[in-house]
Enzyme design. Structure first.
Site, PDB file in Angstrom:
ATOM      1  N   GLY A   8      26.000  27.599  34.844  1.00  0.00           N
ATOM      2  CA  GLY A   8      24.883  26.834  35.722  1.00  0.00           C
ATOM      3  C   GLY A   8      24.874  26.819  36.790  1.00  0.00           C
TER       4      GLY A   8
ATOM      5  N   SER B  74      23.000  32.601  38.782  1.00  0.00           N
ATOM      6  CA  SER B  74      21.676  34.131  38.253  1.00  0.00           C
ATOM      7  C   SER B  74      20.287  33.698  39.128  1.00  0.00           C
ATOM      8  CB  SER B  74      21.956  34.038  36.943  1.00  0.00           C
ATOM      9  OG  SER B  74      22.720  34.448  36.282  1.00  0.00           O
TER      10      SER B  74
ATOM     11  N   SER C  70      33.498  35.398  36.941  1.00  0.00           N
ATOM     12  CA  SER C  70      35.449  35.761  37.802  1.00  0.00           C
ATOM     13  C   SER C  70      35.974  34.162  38.388  1.00  0.00           C
ATOM     14  CB  SER C  70      34.573  36.086  38.659  1.00  0.00           C
ATOM     15  OG  SER C  70      33.927  35.866  40.036  1.00  0.00           O
TER      16      SER C  70
END
Ligand code: ADP
Length: 188
Positions: A24, A28, A95
């Site tokens: 969040g 993206s 990651s």
């Protein structure tokens, strides 16, 4: 404002933009917007989104430390193949560990791996809860959730450090492009 830009971007070196941050945080969103901008410049570009890859290539993996290691290893290898086919690559996945990102970095030649820290405070990510995952993790329905029962190690020396709370998505993308120009990955 970006009309007639088709011919003003020249790629001087190949690179992968590796977006890391909490769920969040905006990985993206920013990677998608940057991908869109590269395609406006007619650049060959590939976005590797962690959420999408986990539905296919990595659908056999969980969120334990060892499965996360494997997830990141696979994405880095795919990123390398894609890079070597001539594409700009953007990889967006949590990651969470320094060592995992270092291992990903080592798949690439020097200078090819650009770590982009999407720095959004944990509390803000939880408040956004765009995918409803924080709520589920708090209820114990998801295990090993980053920031709740699995640790996130913030990058100490990311090439690009983006604080989303203080900027719009477009400004975040500008910050990525400013870096690429300043380090001569791109020239006008
Ligand atoms: P991630 O990929 O890191 O899990 P997402 O991109 O899916 O995160 O979600 C980030 C959410 O935060 C989106 O709903 C986005 O609209 C919102 N957001 C608010 N401000 C920003 C910003 N400056 N940059 C990126 N995302 C932002």
């Amino acid at each position: 404002m970006r009309q007639n830009t088709q011919h003003i971007l020249k790629r001087q070196k190949q690179f992968v933009l590796w977006f890391t941050g909490y769920s969040g945080a905006g990985k993206s969103t920013i990677a998608n917007a940057a991908t869109q901008r590269f395609s406006e410049y007619s650049e060959q570009v590939q976005l590797l989104d962690g959420d999408v890859l986990r539905r296919g290539l990595c659908s056999d993996l969980t969120y334990t430390d060892s499965d996360r290691d494997e997830n990141i290893r696979r994405v880095a290898e795919v990123a390398k193949l894609t890079l070597d086919s001539g594409s700009i690559v953007l990889a967006a996945l949590i990651s969470p560990k320094q060592a995992q990102r270092q291992q990903a970095r080592e798949v690439f030649n020097k200078g090819e791996f650009i770590e982009v820290f999407i720095d959004t405070a944990f509390d803000d990510c939880e408040k956004r809860d765009v995918k409803g995952l924080y709520k589920k993790a708090r209820l114990g329905e998801i295990k090993n959730f980053t920031g709740i029962d699995s640790k996130y190690e913030a990058p100490m020396h990311p090439e690009i450090h983006i604080k989303t709370a203080q900027q719009t998505v477009e400004e975040c993308v500008n910050q990525v492009f400013d870096y690429l120009y300043s380090q001569q990955y791109l020239t006008k």
